[in-house]
Design a protein around this motif. Structure first.
Motif, short mmCIF file in Angstrom:
data_model
loop_
_atom_site.label_atom_id
_atom_site.label_comp_id
_atom_site.label_asym_id
_atom_site.label_seq_id
_atom_site.Cartn_x
_atom_site.Cartn_y
_atom_site.Cartn_z
N ILE A 225 0.81 -1.22 0.00
CA ILE A 225 0.00 0.00 0.00
C ILE A 225 0.84 1.27 0.00
CG2 ILE A 225 -1.64 1.35 1.36
CD1 ILE A 225 -3.03 -1.25 2.11
N ASN A 226 1.87 1.32 0.83
CA ASN A 226 2.61 2.58 0.99
C ASN A 226 3.28 3.07 -0.29
OD1 ASN A 226 1.78 2.39 3.64
ND2 ASN A 226 3.76 2.93 4.49
N PRO A 227 4.14 2.26 -0.93
CA PRO A 227 4.81 2.79 -2.12
C PRO A 227 3.86 3.04 -3.28
CG PRO A 227 5.29 0.45 -1.86
CD PRO A 227 4.59 0.89 -0.61
N LEU A 228 2.85 2.20 -3.44
CA LEU A 228 1.94 2.37 -4.58
C LEU A 228 1.09 3.62 -4.43
CD1 LEU A 228 0.87 -1.34 -5.25
CD2 LEU A 228 2.54 0.05 -6.51
N THR A 229 0.61 3.90 -3.22
CA THR A 229 -0.16 5.13 -3.03
C THR A 229 0.73 6.36 -3.19
OG1 THR A 229 0.15 4.92 -0.63
CG2 THR A 229 -1.95 4.15 -1.56
N ALA A 230 2.00 6.24 -2.79
CA ALA A 230 2.93 7.37 -2.94
C ALA A 230 3.24 7.62 -4.41
CB ALA A 230 4.22 7.09 -2.17
N ILE A 231 3.47 6.56 -5.18
CA ILE A 231 3.80 6.70 -6.60
C ILE A 231 2.60 7.18 -7.40
CG2 ILE A 231 4.46 5.41 -8.68
CD1 ILE A 231 6.12 3.58 -6.73
N PHE A 232 1.42 6.58 -7.14
CA PHE A 232 0.22 6.94 -7.90
C PHE A 232 -0.51 8.14 -7.30
CE2 PHE A 232 0.20 2.17 -8.87
CZ PHE A 232 0.88 2.35 -10.06
N ASP A 233 -0.04 8.60 -6.14
CA ASP A 233 -0.63 9.76 -5.46
C ASP A 233 -2.14 9.60 -5.30
OD1 ASP A 233 -0.81 12.18 -4.19
OD2 ASP A 233 -0.77 13.39 -6.02
N CYS A 234 -2.53 8.52 -4.61
CA CYS A 234 -3.95 8.23 -4.43
C CYS A 234 -4.22 7.75 -3.01
CB CYS A 234 -4.41 7.18 -5.44
SG CYS A 234 -3.70 5.54 -5.19
N LEU A 235 -5.49 7.72 -2.64
CA LEU A 235 -5.90 7.18 -1.35
C LEU A 235 -5.79 5.66 -1.37
CD1 LEU A 235 -9.09 9.36 -0.72
CD2 LEU A 235 -6.79 9.72 0.20
N ASN A 236 -5.78 5.07 -0.19
CA ASN A 236 -5.59 3.62 -0.09
C ASN A 236 -6.60 2.84 -0.92
OD1 ASN A 236 -3.63 4.34 1.72
ND2 ASN A 236 -4.60 3.41 3.51
N GLY A 237 -7.86 3.19 -0.80
CA GLY A 237 -8.91 2.45 -1.50
C GLY A 237 -8.85 2.61 -3.01
N ASP A 238 -8.31 3.72 -3.48
CA ASP A 238 -8.23 3.95 -4.92
C ASP A 238 -7.32 2.93 -5.63
OD1 ASP A 238 -9.90 6.11 -4.63
OD2 ASP A 238 -8.27 7.57 -4.49
N LEU A 239 -6.40 2.34 -4.89
CA LEU A 239 -5.52 1.33 -5.49
C LEU A 239 -6.32 0.19 -6.10
CD1 LEU A 239 -2.63 0.97 -2.87
CD2 LEU A 239 -2.49 2.06 -5.12
N LEU A 240 -7.42 -0.16 -5.46
CA LEU A 240 -8.20 -1.32 -5.91
C LEU A 240 -8.96 -1.04 -7.20
CD1 LEU A 240 -9.55 -2.53 -2.43
CD2 LEU A 240 -7.46 -3.21 -3.64
N GLY A 285 -5.09 -11.12 0.44
CA GLY A 285 -6.41 -10.87 1.02
C GLY A 285 -6.35 -9.85 2.14
N ILE A 286 -5.32 -9.92 2.97
CA ILE A 286 -5.16 -8.94 4.06
C ILE A 286 -4.92 -7.55 3.48
CG2 ILE A 286 -3.70 -8.25 6.01
CD1 ILE A 286 -5.38 -10.65 6.67
N VAL A 287 -4.08 -7.47 2.45
CA VAL A 287 -3.77 -6.18 1.82
C VAL A 287 -5.04 -5.53 1.28
CG1 VAL A 287 -2.56 -5.02 -0.07
CG2 VAL A 287 -1.37 -6.75 1.29
N THR A 288 -5.83 -6.30 0.54
CA THR A 288 -7.06 -5.75 -0.04
C THR A 288 -8.07 -5.39 1.04
OG1 THR A 288 -7.92 -7.98 -0.42
CG2 THR A 288 -6.76 -6.93 -2.25
N GLU A 289 -8.10 -6.17 2.11
CA GLU A 289 -9.00 -5.86 3.22
C GLU A 289 -8.61 -4.53 3.88
OE1 GLU A 289 -10.13 -7.61 7.66
OE2 GLU A 289 -9.19 -8.94 6.19
N VAL A 290 -7.30 -4.35 4.11
CA VAL A 290 -6.83 -3.10 4.72
C VAL A 290 -7.10 -1.92 3.79
CG1 VAL A 290 -4.77 -1.83 5.47
CG2 VAL A 290 -5.09 -4.21 6.17
N ALA A 291 -6.83 -2.10 2.49
CA ALA A 291 -7.10 -1.03 1.53
C ALA A 291 -8.57 -0.65 1.52
CB ALA A 291 -6.65 -1.46 0.13
#
Length: 360
Positions: A225-240, A285-291
C-alpha cells in the motif's frame, strides 16, 4: 509498584508518541515522570505557550466527541541538555524509521544495559542498524529492546492537539539478544504500565517469533500500500480501482515470501502456523481488506512524500531488497518500487526548490 516516579522519555512528539504519552499520563500520572521530546524549538515553544498540555479528541461509540487533557513537560533535546542530565531508564522512540538515528543520538549515551527502549515504527531492520551504530561493542551492551505494532489511527491538528480517529491496539514483545532464545524476560515496569493503560488496548507476546509473524504481516501490507499510493498519489482504496494493481501486489508478495522464508527458517521450524500465515494468497487478502477498510486514508508514505521529509522506503520494500541481496534472491519488483519512490521524492523536492527560488 515503583517507590519513585518512573522516569520515561518519549522521543517523537508526533501523533503516536503524543497519544501514548497522553494515555499513560492519564492512567499513571502520579507514579510517572514523563518528558515528551519535540523535534524542533518551534513545536516545543508553541506547546509551552499553550500551557504544556496535550489535548486529545476522540469520537466515542455514540458519535460524540470526548476531550481529555494531560499536563506533560515538552521540550527539545537541546533544551533538555541545558538542564540536569541523568541516566535514562526508559525511552519510547516514536519517530519515522529514517529519522530514528538523529532522534536517538542525543540520548544514546544516557542509556545503559538495564534501560528499556520501546520502538514504535513501520518497517523492519531498524533495530539491528541502531545497535550497530550506537552499541557496536560487547564491552558496552545495548539496552533492552522492545518492539510494538500499533493500529491506532491518530493525527496532529497542532503541536498540542491530537485527534484519535481510529481506536486500535498495541502488540508488544521483547527483541531478544539471542535469536535462538525468542522468549522474553519478565516485563519491565514501563511495559507493564502500558499494558495497564485502558485506551491503548495493549497486549504482550512473550515469544518473539509469534510477534514477528504479526510484524511481517504488517510489513507485507506496508510493502504493497505505501509505495503504490505514494507513486500513484492516491488514497488507499483507490488502489483497488487499478486494472493491474493486484498483479503488482502479487509480485511484491511473491518476492516478500521467498526472502522471508529464506531468512527466517526458525519461524517455520517452531511455529506450525507460519506457512499458512505467510501465504501469498492470504497476504493479498489482508492487503485488499486493509485497503478497503482504510479506503479514505492517505498512507504515511504518501503524506511524507508531500511534506518533502523523506520516506521509510528503505525499511519497508528496501528491507526486502536487502534480504534478497543477502540470499541472492531476485527482488525486481521491490527494487523498482524503491527506485521509483526515491526518484519521485527527489523530483518533488527539486520542483519545490525551483518554485521557492522563483517566489524569492
Amino acid at each position: 509498584m515503583a517507590k519513585h516516579p518512573l522516569n520515561v522519555v518519549v522521543v517523537g512528539g508526533g501523533s503516536i508518541g503524543g497519544l501514548i504519552a497522553h494515555e499513560i499520563t492519564l492512567a499513571h500520572g502520579r507514579t510517572l515522570d514523563l518528558k515528551l521530546m519535540f523535534k524542533n524549538n518551534e513545536s516545543a515553544n508553541v506547546y509551552k505557550r499553550r500551557g504544556s498540555q496535550l489535548v486529545l479528541d476522540r469520537i466515542d461509540n455514540y458519535g460524540n466527541k470526548k476531550r481529555t487533557t494531560s499536563a506533560i513537560q515538552g521540550l527539545t533535546a537541546e533544551q533538555w541538555s541545558k538542564g540536569p542530565i541523568k541516566k535514562i531508564d526508559n525511552l519510547i522512540l516514536a519517530t519515522k524509521c529514517h529519522k530514528s538515528f538523529s532522534a536517538l543520538s542525543p540520548f544514546a549515551n544516557l542509556l545503559h544495559k538495564d534501560s528499556n527502549v520501546l520502538f514504535i515504527q513501520n518497517g523492519m531492520g531498524l533495530m539491528d542498524s541502531i545497535e550497530e551504530q550506537f552499541w557496536p561493542s560487547s564491552i558496552n551492551p545495548r539496552p533492552n529492546f522492545y518492539k510494538a505494532i500499533i493500529t491506532h489511527g491518530a493525527y496532529k491538528a497542532s503541536p498540542s492537539i491530537i485527534n484519535h480517529v481510529g481506536l486500535g491496539d498495541m502488540t508488544i514483545s521483547c527483541y531478544p539478544r539471542n535469536p535462538l532464545d525468542p522468549h522474553s524476560p519478565d516485563t519491565p515496569h514501563m511495559i507493564d504500565m502500558i499494558l495497564k493503560t485502558p485506551n491503548l488496548n495493549a497486549k504482550y507476546i512473550e515469544n518473539y517469533n509469534e510477534f514477528k509473524l504479526r510484524e511481517l504481516e504488517k510489513l507485507a501490507v506496508n510493502c504493497c500500500i505505501n509505495p503504490l499510493t505514494a507513486i500513484f498519489d492516491c488514497l488507499n482504496g483507490d488502489l483497488l480501482e487499478g486494472s493491474r494493481v493486484l498483479n503488482i501486489m502479487k509480485s511484491i508478495l511473491r518476492e516478500f515470501v521467498m526472502v522471508i522464508k529464506k531468512d527466517n527458517p526458525e519461524l517455520f521450524e517452531t511455529l506450525p502456523e507460519a506457512s499458512s500465515y505467510l501465504n501469498i494468497d492470504r497476504l493479498l487478502g489482508i492487503v485488499t481488506e486493509v485497503a478497503t477498510t482504510t479506503s479514505k486514508n492517505s498512507s504515511s508514505m504518501r503524506e511524507d512524500m508531500k511534506s518533502f521529509g523523506g520516506t521509510e522506503i528503505d525499511f519497508i520494500n528496501g528491507y526486502i531488497c536487502r534480504l534478497g541481496r543477502k540470499h541472492k534472491i531476485g527482488t525486481h519488483t521491490n527494487n523498482m518500487l524503491v527506485w521509483m519512490v526515491k526518484s519521485k521524492s527527489s523530483i518533488e523536492s527539486a520542483i519545490d526548490d525551483k518554485y521557492t527560488k522563483l517566489m524569492l
